[in-house]
Write a protein that holds these residues in place. Sequence first.
Motif, PDB file in Angstrom:
ATOM      1  N   GLN A   1      19.200  27.498  10.072  1.00 45.85           N
ATOM      2  CA  GLN A   1      19.263  26.079   9.707  1.00 45.85           C
ATOM      3  C   GLN A   1      19.650  25.817   8.255  1.00 45.85           C
ATOM      4  OE1 GLN A   1      16.402  23.162  10.694  1.00 45.85           O
ATOM      5  NE2 GLN A   1      16.099  23.823  12.785  1.00 45.85           N
ATOM      6  N   GLY A   2      19.483  26.785   7.369  1.00 53.27           N
ATOM      7  CA  GLY A   2      19.768  26.473   5.975  1.00 53.27           C
ATOM      8  C   GLY A   2      19.849  27.698   5.090  1.00 53.27           C
ATOM      9  N   VAL A   3      20.242  27.471   3.839  1.00 49.18           N
ATOM     10  CA  VAL A   3      20.413  28.561   2.882  1.00 49.18           C
ATOM     11  C   VAL A   3      19.216  28.712   1.949  1.00 49.18           C
ATOM     12  CG1 VAL A   3      22.921  28.380   2.920  1.00 49.18           C
ATOM     13  CG2 VAL A   3      21.632  27.041   1.250  1.00 49.18           C
ATOM     14  N   GLY A   4      18.113  28.017   2.247  1.00 50.76           N
ATOM     15  CA  GLY A   4      16.921  28.144   1.430  1.00 50.76           C
ATOM     16  C   GLY A   4      17.088  27.549   0.044  1.00 50.76           C
ATOM     17  N   ARG A   5      16.509  28.232  -0.947  1.00 46.54           N
ATOM     18  CA  ARG A   5      16.549  27.803  -2.344  1.00 46.54           C
ATOM     19  C   ARG A   5      15.924  26.415  -2.529  1.00 46.54           C
ATOM     20  NH1 ARG A   5      21.847  29.299  -5.648  1.00 46.54           N
ATOM     21  NH2 ARG A   5      20.293  29.091  -7.313  1.00 46.54           N
ATOM     22  N   SER A   6      14.798  26.208  -1.845  1.00 44.82           N
ATOM     23  CA  SER A   6      14.001  25.002  -2.116  1.00 44.82           C
ATOM     24  C   SER A   6      13.610  24.987  -3.584  1.00 44.82           C
ATOM     25  CB  SER A   6      12.736  24.997  -1.248  1.00 44.82           C
ATOM     26  OG  SER A   6      13.057  24.997   0.115  1.00 44.82           O
ATOM     27  N   ILE A   7      13.375  23.788  -4.119  1.00 40.72           N
ATOM     28  CA  ILE A   7      13.045  23.696  -5.537  1.00 40.72           C
ATOM     29  C   ILE A   7      12.013  22.594  -5.773  1.00 40.72           C
ATOM     30  CG2 ILE A   7      14.998  22.143  -6.027  1.00 40.72           C
ATOM     31  CD1 ILE A   7      15.231  23.581  -8.771  1.00 40.72           C
ATOM     32  N   ILE A   8      11.063  22.921  -6.632  1.00 41.21           N
ATOM     33  CA  ILE A   8      10.029  21.976  -7.043  1.00 41.21           C
ATOM     34  C   ILE A   8      10.209  21.746  -8.541  1.00 41.21           C
ATOM     35  CG2 ILE A   8       7.580  21.426  -6.983  1.00 41.21           C
ATOM     36  CD1 ILE A   8       8.814  22.284  -4.232  1.00 41.21           C
ATOM     37  N   VAL A   9      10.370  20.484  -8.942  1.00 40.00           N
ATOM     38  CA  VAL A   9      10.654  20.157 -10.338  1.00 40.00           C
ATOM     39  C   VAL A   9       9.642  19.130 -10.838  1.00 40.00           C
ATOM     40  CG1 VAL A   9      12.389  19.290 -11.962  1.00 40.00           C
ATOM     41  CG2 VAL A   9      13.100  20.640  -9.979  1.00 40.00           C
ATOM     42  N   GLY A  10       9.232  19.300 -12.089  1.00 41.88           N
ATOM     43  CA  GLY A  10       8.250  18.417 -12.689  1.00 41.88           C
ATOM     44  C   GLY A  10       8.876  17.276 -13.466  1.00 41.88           C
ATOM     45  N   PRO A  11       8.040  16.391 -14.040  1.00 45.36           N
ATOM     46  CA  PRO A  11       8.526  15.136 -14.629  1.00 45.36           C
ATOM     47  C   PRO A  11       9.275  15.281 -15.953  1.00 45.36           C
ATOM     48  CG  PRO A  11       6.155  15.329 -14.918  1.00 45.36           C
ATOM     49  CD  PRO A  11       6.567  16.455 -14.017  1.00 45.36           C
ATOM     50  N   GLU A  12       9.339  16.485 -16.500  1.00 47.67           N
ATOM     51  CA  GLU A  12      10.189  16.716 -17.669  1.00 47.67           C
ATOM     52  C   GLU A  12      11.439  17.504 -17.294  1.00 47.67           C
ATOM     53  OE1 GLU A  12       7.899  16.672 -21.704  1.00 47.67           O
ATOM     54  OE2 GLU A  12       6.950  18.178 -20.422  1.00 47.67           O
ATOM     55  N   GLY A  13      11.720  17.561 -15.982  1.00 45.77           N
ATOM     56  CA  GLY A  13      12.881  18.303 -15.512  1.00 45.77           C
ATOM     57  C   GLY A  13      12.649  19.799 -15.434  1.00 45.77           C
ATOM     58  N   GLU A  14      11.402  20.222 -15.580  1.00 45.80           N
ATOM     59  CA  GLU A  14      11.085  21.648 -15.592  1.00 45.80           C
ATOM     60  C   GLU A  14      10.990  22.189 -14.164  1.00 45.80           C
ATOM     61  OE1 GLU A  14       6.939  19.693 -15.606  1.00 45.80           O
ATOM     62  OE2 GLU A  14       9.010  19.225 -16.157  1.00 45.80           O
ATOM     63  N   THR A  15      11.559  23.362 -13.926  1.00 44.41           N
ATOM     64  CA  THR A  15      11.480  23.990 -12.615  1.00 44.41           C
ATOM     65  C   THR A  15      10.117  24.649 -12.453  1.00 44.41           C
ATOM     66  OG1 THR A  15      13.867  24.387 -12.522  1.00 44.41           O
ATOM     67  CG2 THR A  15      12.475  25.731 -11.078  1.00 44.41           C
ATOM     68  N   ILE A  16       9.350  24.168 -11.487  1.00 43.32           N
ATOM     69  CA  ILE A  16       8.050  24.761 -11.176  1.00 43.32           C
ATOM     70  C   ILE A  16       8.232  25.981 -10.281  1.00 43.32           C
ATOM     71  CG2 ILE A  16       5.846  24.329 -10.006  1.00 43.32           C
ATOM     72  CD1 ILE A  16       6.200  21.373 -10.916  1.00 43.32           C
ATOM     73  N   HIS A  17       9.141  25.863  -9.315  1.00 45.21           N
ATOM     74  CA  HIS A  17       9.468  27.016  -8.475  1.00 45.21           C
ATOM     75  C   HIS A  17      10.827  26.789  -7.829  1.00 45.21           C
ATOM     76  CE1 HIS A  17       8.740  30.589  -6.029  1.00 45.21           C
ATOM     77  NE2 HIS A  17       9.302  29.933  -5.028  1.00 45.21           N
ATOM     78  N   GLU A  18      11.659  27.824  -7.854  1.00 43.42           N
ATOM     79  CA  GLU A  18      12.907  27.832  -7.090  1.00 43.42           C
ATOM     80  C   GLU A  18      12.844  28.999  -6.116  1.00 43.42           C
ATOM     81  OE1 GLU A  18      17.685  28.609  -7.644  1.00 43.42           O
ATOM     82  OE2 GLU A  18      16.603  27.629  -9.283  1.00 43.42           O
ATOM     83  N   ALA A  19      12.971  28.701  -4.847  1.00 43.74           N
ATOM     84  CA  ALA A  19      12.795  29.715  -3.808  1.00 43.74           C
ATOM     85  C   ALA A  19      14.033  30.595  -3.670  1.00 43.74           C
ATOM     86  CB  ALA A  19      12.476  29.038  -2.472  1.00 43.74           C
ATOM     87  N   SER A  20      13.838  31.695  -2.986  1.00 47.15           N
ATOM     88  CA  SER A  20      14.932  32.585  -2.623  1.00 47.15           C
ATOM     89  C   SER A  20      15.622  32.035  -1.378  1.00 47.15           C
ATOM     90  CB  SER A  20      14.374  33.983  -2.333  1.00 47.15           C
ATOM     91  OG  SER A  20      13.597  33.944  -1.122  1.00 47.15           O
ATOM     92  N   VAL A  21      16.443  32.845  -0.748  1.00 45.11           N
ATOM     93  CA  VAL A  21      17.095  32.437   0.495  1.00 45.11           C
ATOM     94  C   VAL A  21      16.260  32.830   1.715  1.00 45.11           C
ATOM     95  CG1 VAL A  21      19.379  32.588  -0.534  1.00 45.11           C
ATOM     96  CG2 VAL A  21      18.448  34.577   0.670  1.00 45.11           C
ATOM     97  N   GLU A  22      15.150  33.513   1.488  1.00 43.99           N
ATOM     98  CA  GLU A  22      14.290  33.966   2.577  1.00 43.99           C
ATOM     99  C   GLU A  22      13.169  32.956   2.843  1.00 43.99           C
ATOM    100  OE1 GLU A  22      15.076  36.563   4.306  1.00 43.99           O
ATOM    101  OE2 GLU A  22      16.731  37.138   2.976  1.00 43.99           O
ATOM    102  N   GLU A  23      12.383  33.214   3.868  1.00 42.90           N
ATOM    103  CA  GLU A  23      11.255  32.335   4.178  1.00 42.90           C
ATOM    104  C   GLU A  23      10.216  32.416   3.062  1.00 42.90           C
ATOM    105  OE1 GLU A  23      10.010  31.772   8.242  1.00 42.90           O
ATOM    106  OE2 GLU A  23       7.946  32.277   7.708  1.00 42.90           O
ATOM    107  N   GLU A  24       9.721  31.248   2.644  1.00 43.65           N
ATOM    108  CA  GLU A  24       8.683  31.193   1.615  1.00 43.65           C
ATOM    109  C   GLU A  24       7.720  30.049   1.903  1.00 43.65           C
ATOM    110  OE1 GLU A  24       9.605  31.293  -2.531  1.00 43.65           O
ATOM    111  OE2 GLU A  24      11.431  32.483  -2.245  1.00 43.65           O
ATOM    112  N   VAL A  25       6.460  30.286   1.634  1.00 51.57           N
ATOM    113  CA  VAL A  25       5.455  29.235   1.582  1.00 51.57           C
ATOM    114  C   VAL A  25       5.196  28.952   0.117  1.00 51.57           C
ATOM    115  CG1 VAL A  25       3.084  28.593   2.110  1.00 51.57           C
ATOM    116  CG2 VAL A  25       4.430  29.888   3.793  1.00 51.57           C
ATOM    117  N   ILE A  26       5.606  27.781  -0.339  1.00 58.48           N
ATOM    118  CA  ILE A  26       5.554  27.429  -1.764  1.00 58.48           C
ATOM    119  C   ILE A  26       4.350  26.535  -1.985  1.00 58.48           C
ATOM    120  CG2 ILE A  26       6.825  26.393  -3.672  1.00 58.48           C
ATOM    121  CD1 ILE A  26       9.360  26.719  -1.793  1.00 58.48           C
ATOM    122  N   THR A  27       3.362  27.041  -2.692  1.00 57.78           N
ATOM    123  CA  THR A  27       2.150  26.270  -2.956  1.00 57.78           C
ATOM    124  C   THR A  27       2.090  25.920  -4.443  1.00 57.78           C
ATOM    125  OG1 THR A  27       0.866  28.294  -3.253  1.00 57.78           O
ATOM    126  CG2 THR A  27       0.893  27.324  -1.054  1.00 57.78           C
TER     127      THR A  27
END
Length: 284
Positions: free
Chosen positions: A203-229
């Motif tokens: 369904q997709g190429v992954g690389r989910s991303i969580i970003v904070g209010p100063e534009g900071e990357t909290i987590h950028e996922a790989s292309v594999e399955e990940e549970v991002i907490t």
Amino acid sequence: MSTKPRRFGIAALQLKLDEADNLELLLHKIQRTKLRYPWIRMVVLSELALRGVGAQHARELPSAEEEAFCRSARELGIWLIPGSMYERCGSAVFNTTPVINPAGEVIARYRKMYPFLPYEKGVTGGDQFVVFDIPEVGRFGVSICYDMWFPETTRALVWLGAEVIIHPTKTDTIDRLDELSIVRSSAAVNQCYFVDVNSAGAQGVGRSIIVGPEGETIHEASVEEEVITFEVDLEKVTQVRERGIKGLGQTLKSFRDGRVDFPQYERGAVSPALEQLGELKVPE
């Protein structure tokens, strides 16, 4: 400014999914995530996680699948954003994200405003923004995938008070890197959290991303399955909006105080430049 902690645990599930009926797999992953991370209060899935692409999958809502997600939210005591699903309403089909509270109630349904045309065929765009409040935490907004390419959608959610944008995505194309830059800039210029959850596998190429209010990357996922907490800290949103990013640009205050009449938003406005672009169709 309030000093009361407003922290909130979220799990973003980047799952390996087939273009198939994934309901039982999704329910299992949701349950397993909550059991392993009991501090989590919300689970977010990717766009069209339930069955994948195809307006032929549309169901009227509420549906049996949506009710199954509601049971899961109620049993686990979590907020659940189960990605999106195709909703049939009369002759129209929408790409719709339900918002389910810990009591298992659908408190809102957001219809994707900008279907990925001309490719997402047979899907109608919605016209209603969705924000919702989590008591003693803050206000969340919902958008879906291609919506974020139109910065007005994110700004409207923030105008309505959103401090966190929940953004299910289904991207299996080469433009994922461009999307990552849009997420970062959207979070920075709107001084908000941006939770962009893509799928992996077929369904997709992954690389989910969580970003904070100063534009900071909290987590950028790989292309594999990940549970991002992770935890969002909404007091940080308040601080950044009041003091500026890195103590500098106070973007939202300037936008609030500005007196610019944007020509593109005037009723009946026509752009000769955009009219020259021609029909919206698949490139030949």
